[in-house]
Design a protein around this motif. Structure first.
Motif, PDB file in Angstrom:
ATOM      1  N   SER A 241       0.829  -1.210   0.000  1.00  0.00           N
ATOM      2  CA  SER A 241       0.000   0.000   0.000  1.00  0.00           C
ATOM      3  C   SER A 241       0.856   1.250   0.000  1.00  0.00           C
ATOM      4  N   ARG A 254      -4.977   5.080   0.042  1.00  0.00           N
ATOM      5  CA  ARG A 254      -6.107   4.905   0.951  1.00  0.00           C
ATOM      6  C   ARG A 254      -7.022   3.778   0.469  1.00  0.00           C
ATOM      7  N   GLN A 255      -7.270   3.732  -0.819  1.00  0.00           N
ATOM      8  CA  GLN A 255      -8.109   2.676  -1.376  1.00  0.00           C
ATOM      9  C   GLN A 255      -7.491   1.306  -1.129  1.00  0.00           C
ATOM     10  N   GLU A 258      -8.166   0.315   2.428  1.00  0.00           N
ATOM     11  CA  GLU A 258      -9.557  -0.101   2.646  1.00  0.00           C
ATOM     12  C   GLU A 258      -9.759  -1.547   2.197  1.00  0.00           C
ATOM     13  N   ARG A 261      -8.901  -4.035   4.858  1.00  0.00           N
ATOM     14  CA  ARG A 261      -9.861  -4.222   5.944  1.00  0.00           C
ATOM     15  C   ARG A 261     -10.702  -5.485   5.729  1.00  0.00           C
ATOM     16  N   LYS A 262     -10.997  -5.797   4.465  1.00  0.00           N
ATOM     17  CA  LYS A 262     -11.809  -6.982   4.176  1.00  0.00           C
ATOM     18  C   LYS A 262     -11.104  -8.269   4.600  1.00  0.00           C
ATOM     19  N   GLU A 266     -10.543  -5.479  11.810  1.00  0.00           N
ATOM     20  CA  GLU A 266     -10.193  -4.306  12.617  1.00  0.00           C
ATOM     21  C   GLU A 266      -8.876  -4.520  13.359  1.00  0.00           C
ATOM     22  N   LEU A 274      -5.524   3.403   8.967  1.00  0.00           N
ATOM     23  CA  LEU A 274      -6.820   3.818   8.434  1.00  0.00           C
ATOM     24  C   LEU A 274      -7.321   5.096   9.105  1.00  0.00           C
TER      25      LEU A 274
END
Length: 599
Positions: A241, A254-255, A258, A261-262, A266, A274
């Motif tokens: 990233s 940022r994308q 994200e 996260r999947k 958390e 994030l």
């Protein structure tokens, strides 16, 4: 339900459901070539003498006491004391090559690299190809910008077949990078691709070198090859990233976050990025050649820990920290090694050296709490976890860890309350939350709140269908209460099919069949369970009960007596003692004669 069996089933659930891997970068197992073939450097140092203490030293007694103390400390796993005493013995017997090598290896393992360098040079005077000594000097040369000397040392170490096959090319690549060769340095990694187990290392470090040299397209291509060769962990995905952000800008970075996260949920480390608490650029671990060297040594150490080669792993790890003392994941891994060796105070010390602003500090604090509990400082552990939960109002892992800790001390009502507090912080329960529902179900069942426990266990199965341990706990609980016995048997047969070598689950199946009155099949299942878990007192008691009901009284007595020599659980001595005196009243197959006890 007997207290003994309920306690054993609770252990089957696992001591902690909130455990986190905080060491960071992990790689494909080296099992294909074996850790020895990959990075076995310590065993390649040749023994120069047969006797560890020279005859003169033995006769005079000079240093012999220190040698004996060192040997005992090594046996006890106290590496610090062993290093001290081997060095003391070496002072008394300075020409003893055996002592010199032992003192050197243990001094490196303790992180006293500056002191170890002198010993390394003494070893190299008599053996210029000694791998660990060459590696130690080479790493110090790299740290201080002596890249040509470092490469020479690495080449000498490579004279020993098999040694440094992995680390050598990695260090040579970073030496070339430090010498100003830039992206061309990555070519030195090509030889690692000839060995399948080394390809992930080569591709990961190619990513780092190319990105650091400004070839961002090449870096992402290398990372794609890395993803093809292994399953990257969060830390390495954050590197990807960061490179995407370097090439395509903040929005693209940022994308990419994200998307993580999947897969990682958390995770506290991910959340730090994030939430913007840490800049994504900080996830890229290389600022200079020294950082690359530290990454190479840390990555090798991490792989060796996974392959249970901790002695050699410690050498690599200490050298990584010599080059870069602020490498947070290396400090966390050091704590993990100390923890595995039951060196709990040393583990806490390592975890405390993880910087306060590091994204890995949270995981280090969680592990510190467990270490405090191991040291019987449970109140301090609870206080630490409560403080952490208060610091992060949306975070759940500190609360789950606290509940796990309370459950491990049989404080089930408190544990159930804390699990509920954690669940209240979850906006929407998903598949990854099955474990906390399972844990709360156990705590509720042990607190006497079966209807609530059953609801949690059923919901855990909805989120994680056919999980063998959830099915085991739920089915046994039904059988214990004399309800849904057919469902319990069917569920346990599924669990046994998934875990055919798990003696505890097979015992549960046998015990439910026993409760249904199907004693012959119960015996067959329980005999298999005892074969798999001969040391478990509860399984042996169950088999004794089943034998009694099919008329095999002598074998019943044998199994019950066996329970008493297998460290029976609380309450089990009295229960089994009564069976030895009176048998089981009302059992099928009774001849009508009076049982006179097991004698």
């Amino acid at each position: 339900m007997s207290l003994a069996h309920s306690a054993r089933r609770t252990l089957l659930a696992g001591a902690t459901l909130a455990g986190m891997t905080i060491a960071g970068f992990t790689v494909a197992s080296l099992a294909a070539s074996g850790p020895a073939a990959a990075v076995d450097v310590a065993s390649k140092d040749r023994e120069a003498v047969i006797s560890p203490v020279t005859p003169a030293a033995r006769v005079s007694g000079k240093g012999f006491g220190a040698f004996l103390a060192a040997r005992q400390a090594r046996k006890d796993g106290d590496i610090s004391a062993a290093a001290h005493y081997f060095n003391e013995a070496l002072v008394a017997d300075p020409g003893n090559i055996w002592l010199l090598r032992r003192a050197f290896l243990l001094t490196v393992s303790e992180g006293e690299v500056e002191s170890a360098l002198e010993l390394a040079n003494r070893i190299l005077e008599g053996d210029d190809a000694a791998p660990v000594a060459n590696l130690t000097v080479a790493v110090d040369d790299l740290k201080n910008g002596r890249y040509g000397k470092a490469e020479s040392r690495i080449s000498k170490a490579n004279k020993r077949r098999g040694s440094m096959r992995l680390v050598g090319p990695l260090l040579r690549a970073w030496a070339a990078f430090g010498n100003g060769e830039g992206a061309a340095a990555a070519q030195r990694l090509d030889m690692l691709n000839k060995t399948e187990a080394f390809s992930p290392f080569a591709n990961y470090h190619r990513t780092l070198i190319l990105a650091a040299a400004g070839d961002l397209d090449g870096a992402l291509d290398a990372f794609a090859a890395y993803e093809d060769s292994t399953r990257p962990d969060l830390r390495s995905m954050l590197v990807k990233s960061a490179v995407i952000e370097m090439r395509d800008g903040a929005a693209a970075g940022r994308q990419s976050l994200e998307l993580l996260r999947k897969r990682f949920g958390e995770d506290h480390v991910l959340v730090r990025y994030l939430n913007g608490d840490r800049a994504l650029s900080e996830a890229f671990p290389v600022r200079n050649a020294n950082d690359g060297v530290a990454e190479a040594l840390y990555g090798a150490a991490s792989a060796l820990v996974r392959d249970n080669v901790s002695d050699v792993a410690m050498i690599y790890l200490r050298l990584a920290l010599h080059v870069r003392h602020d490498l947070d994941v290396a400090q966390a891994l050091l704590g993990d090694i100390r923890e595995t060796g039951d060196r709990w105070l040393e583990a806490i010390a390592a975890y405390e050296r993880v910087a306060d602003d590091s994204p890995y500090k949270w995981g280090a604090r969680l592990r510190t709490a467990w270490m405090l509990d191991k040291l019987d400082r449970t109140d301090q552990a609870i206080e630490l976890l409560q403080r952490m939960a208060a610091e992060q109002k949306r975070e759940t892992v500190a609360l789950i860890t606290l509940a796990d800790l309370l459950r491990s001390h049989s404080r089930f009502k408190e544990a159930a309350t804390v699990y509920s507090q954690a669940i209240d912080r979850i906006d929407e329960l998903g598949p990854r939350h099955w474990a906390v529902l399972y844990a709360r179900g156990i705590a509720l069942e042990r607190s006497g709140r079966w209807s609530d426990a059953e609801r949690d266990l059923l919901q855990a199965l909805e989120l994680r269908p056919r999980h063998p341990y959830v099915m085991n706990y739920l089915a046994y609980s039904w059988a214990d209460k004399g309800v849904k016995l057919d469902e319990a048997v069917a569920m346990l047969r599924q669990a046994v099919a998934l875990k055919p070598q798990d003696g505890f689950i097979i015992d549960s199946l046998g015990w439910v069949l026993y409760r249904k009155g199907e004693h012959q099949e119960a015996v067959r299942q329980l005999e298999r369970a005892v074969e798999l878990r001969p040391e478990d007192p509860t399984i042996n008691e169950h088999l004794g009960d089943a034998y009694w009901h099919v008329g095999r009284r002598l074998e019943s007595c044998f199994q019950w007596r066996r329970v008493l020599v297998l460290e029976p659980l609380e309450g089990q001595v009295e229960t089994v003692g009564q069976k030895l005196e009176t048998g089981l009243a009302g059992a099928s197959g009774d001849s009508g004669g009076k049982f006179r006890g097991c004698s």
